[in-house]
Design a protein around this motif. Structure first.
Motif, short mmCIF file in Angstrom:
data_model
loop_
_atom_site.label_atom_id
_atom_site.label_comp_id
_atom_site.label_asym_id
_atom_site.label_seq_id
_atom_site.Cartn_x
_atom_site.Cartn_y
_atom_site.Cartn_z
N ILE A 81 0.84 -1.20 0.00
CA ILE A 81 0.00 0.00 0.00
C ILE A 81 0.88 1.25 0.00
N LEU A 82 1.98 1.21 0.75
CA LEU A 82 2.91 2.35 0.74
C LEU A 82 3.47 2.58 -0.66
N HIS A 83 3.83 1.50 -1.35
CA HIS A 83 4.37 1.62 -2.71
C HIS A 83 3.32 2.19 -3.67
N VAL A 84 2.12 1.65 -3.61
CA VAL A 84 1.06 2.10 -4.52
C VAL A 84 0.73 3.57 -4.27
N THR A 85 0.61 3.93 -3.01
CA THR A 85 0.30 5.32 -2.66
C THR A 85 1.40 6.25 -3.14
N PHE A 86 2.64 5.85 -2.94
CA PHE A 86 3.76 6.67 -3.40
C PHE A 86 3.70 6.85 -4.92
N CYS A 115 1.56 23.28 -1.16
CA CYS A 115 2.27 22.06 -1.53
C CYS A 115 3.75 22.15 -1.17
N LYS A 116 4.35 23.30 -1.40
CA LYS A 116 5.76 23.50 -1.03
C LYS A 116 5.93 23.37 0.48
N SER A 117 5.02 23.96 1.23
CA SER A 117 5.08 23.91 2.68
C SER A 117 4.91 22.48 3.19
N THR A 118 4.00 21.75 2.56
CA THR A 118 3.76 20.36 2.95
C THR A 118 5.02 19.53 2.79
N ILE A 119 5.68 19.67 1.66
CA ILE A 119 6.92 18.94 1.40
C ILE A 119 8.01 19.39 2.38
N SER A 120 8.10 20.69 2.64
CA SER A 120 9.15 21.19 3.53
C SER A 120 8.96 20.75 4.97
N GLU A 121 7.75 20.37 5.35
CA GLU A 121 7.53 19.82 6.69
C GLU A 121 8.19 18.47 6.84
N VAL A 122 8.40 17.79 5.71
CA VAL A 122 8.96 16.44 5.72
C VAL A 122 10.45 16.44 5.43
N THR A 123 10.87 17.24 4.47
CA THR A 123 12.26 17.24 4.04
C THR A 123 12.64 18.63 3.54
N GLN A 124 13.88 18.96 3.70
CA GLN A 124 14.36 20.29 3.29
C GLN A 124 14.82 20.33 1.84
N ASP A 125 14.94 19.17 1.17
CA ASP A 125 15.44 19.19 -0.20
C ASP A 125 14.35 19.35 -1.26
N GLY A 126 13.10 19.58 -0.83
CA GLY A 126 12.03 19.89 -1.77
C GLY A 126 11.41 18.71 -2.48
N ARG A 127 11.78 17.50 -2.09
CA ARG A 127 11.19 16.31 -2.70
C ARG A 127 11.28 15.14 -1.72
N ILE A 128 10.33 14.24 -1.82
CA ILE A 128 10.26 13.10 -0.90
C ILE A 128 10.58 11.82 -1.67
N SER A 129 11.62 11.13 -1.24
CA SER A 129 11.97 9.84 -1.83
C SER A 129 11.09 8.77 -1.20
N PHE A 130 11.10 7.57 -1.78
CA PHE A 130 10.32 6.49 -1.18
C PHE A 130 10.87 6.16 0.21
N GLU A 131 12.17 6.21 0.37
CA GLU A 131 12.77 5.92 1.68
C GLU A 131 12.26 6.90 2.74
N THR A 132 12.17 8.16 2.39
CA THR A 132 11.62 9.16 3.31
C THR A 132 10.14 8.92 3.54
N TRP A 133 9.42 8.58 2.47
CA TRP A 133 7.99 8.28 2.53
C TRP A 133 7.71 7.20 3.57
N GLU A 134 8.52 6.15 3.57
CA GLU A 134 8.33 5.05 4.51
C GLU A 134 8.45 5.51 5.95
N THR A 135 9.31 6.47 6.21
CA THR A 135 9.52 6.92 7.58
C THR A 135 8.34 7.73 8.12
N LEU A 136 7.43 8.14 7.24
CA LEU A 136 6.28 8.93 7.67
C LEU A 136 5.17 8.08 8.28
N PHE A 137 5.31 6.78 8.18
CA PHE A 137 4.28 5.85 8.63
C PHE A 137 4.83 4.96 9.73
N PRO A 138 3.94 4.21 10.38
CA PRO A 138 4.43 3.29 11.42
C PRO A 138 5.51 2.39 10.84
#
Length: 166
Positions: A81-86, A115-138
Motif C-alpha cells: 500500500i505504501l508503494h502504490v500510494t507513493f 504544496c511547497k510547505s507540505t513537502i518542507s515539513e517532511v524534508t528540506q530538499d524539496g522532494r520526498i523519496s520512497f525511503e523518506t515516505w516510509e519513515t512517515l508511517f508506522p
C-alpha cells in the motif's frame, strides 16, 4: 488494496455517531460537544488531534479523512500500500513526490505554497523519496517481521514499539 467499501463497520458507525447533523464532516466543536454529551473522559490534546486529522486544513474532518485516521494497523504497515500510494502521488514517475506532484493530485496551482510547505515539513530538499515516505508511517513490516507473525497476526515488539529482533 483497501477501498472505502472495505472499511470496518466500527469506524463507519463511529463517524455516523459523531456526525450528529449528518453533514458528512466533523468540526472541532462537534467533537467537543460529543465528548461533553457522552460524558467521555476529557481529551487534553483534542485540538492537536483534530488538527492532525484535518488533512486539508479547512476546519473539518471529512468521512474519508476520518477513515484514513482509523485504518487498522496492518493496513498502515502494508508495504504494498505504501508503494502504490507513493506511485500515485509521484505523478511524473521520477521517483520523488514534489510540490508539483501534490499540486496535480490535489488541484492546486503548480507553484502552490501549500504544496511547497507540505513537502518542507517532511524534508528540506524539496522532494520526498520512497525511503523518506516510509519513515512517515508506522514501522514498515520487514520480511523478518512478516515471518514472526503468530496465529492471531500480532508482531513481537521491544519496549519502544519496534519489531523485536529474532
Amino acid at each position: 488494496m483497501v477501498h472505502l467499501s472495505e472499511v470496518s463497520d466500527a469506524a463507519s458507525f463511529a463517524f455516523r455517531m459523531l456526525d450528529v447533523h449528518g453533514y458528512g464532516e466533523l468540526s472541532i466543536s462537534t467533537l467537543e460537544n460529543n465528548i461533553i454529551f457522552r460524558k467521555s473522559a476529557e481529551i487534553d490534546d483534542a485540538d492537536e488531534l483534530f488538527e492532525a486529522m484535518d488533512l486539508n486544513r479547512d476546519g473539518y474532518i471529512s468521512y474519508r479523512a476520518f477513515l484514513s485516521c482509523t485504518l487498522p494497523q496492518d493496513v498502515l504497515e502494508d508495504k504494498n500500500i505504501l508503494h502504490v500510494t507513493f506511485k500515485i502521488l509521484d505523478t511524473d514517475s521520477d521517483g520523488f513526490i514534489t510540490p508539483p506532484d501534490l499540486a496535480e493530485i490535489f488541484g492546486h496551482v503548480e507553484d502552490s505554497e501549500v504544496c511547497k510547505s507540505t513537502i518542507s515539513e517532511v524534508t528540506q530538499d524539496g522532494r520526498i523519496s520512497f525511503e523518506t515516505w516510509e519513515t512517515l508511517f508506522p514501522p514498515a513490516l520487514t520480511e523478518n517481521t512478516l515471518e514472526r507473525r503468530d496465529s492471531v497476526g500480532s508482531v513481537e515488539s521491544n519496549d519502544e514499539g519496534q519489531p523485536a529482533p529474532t
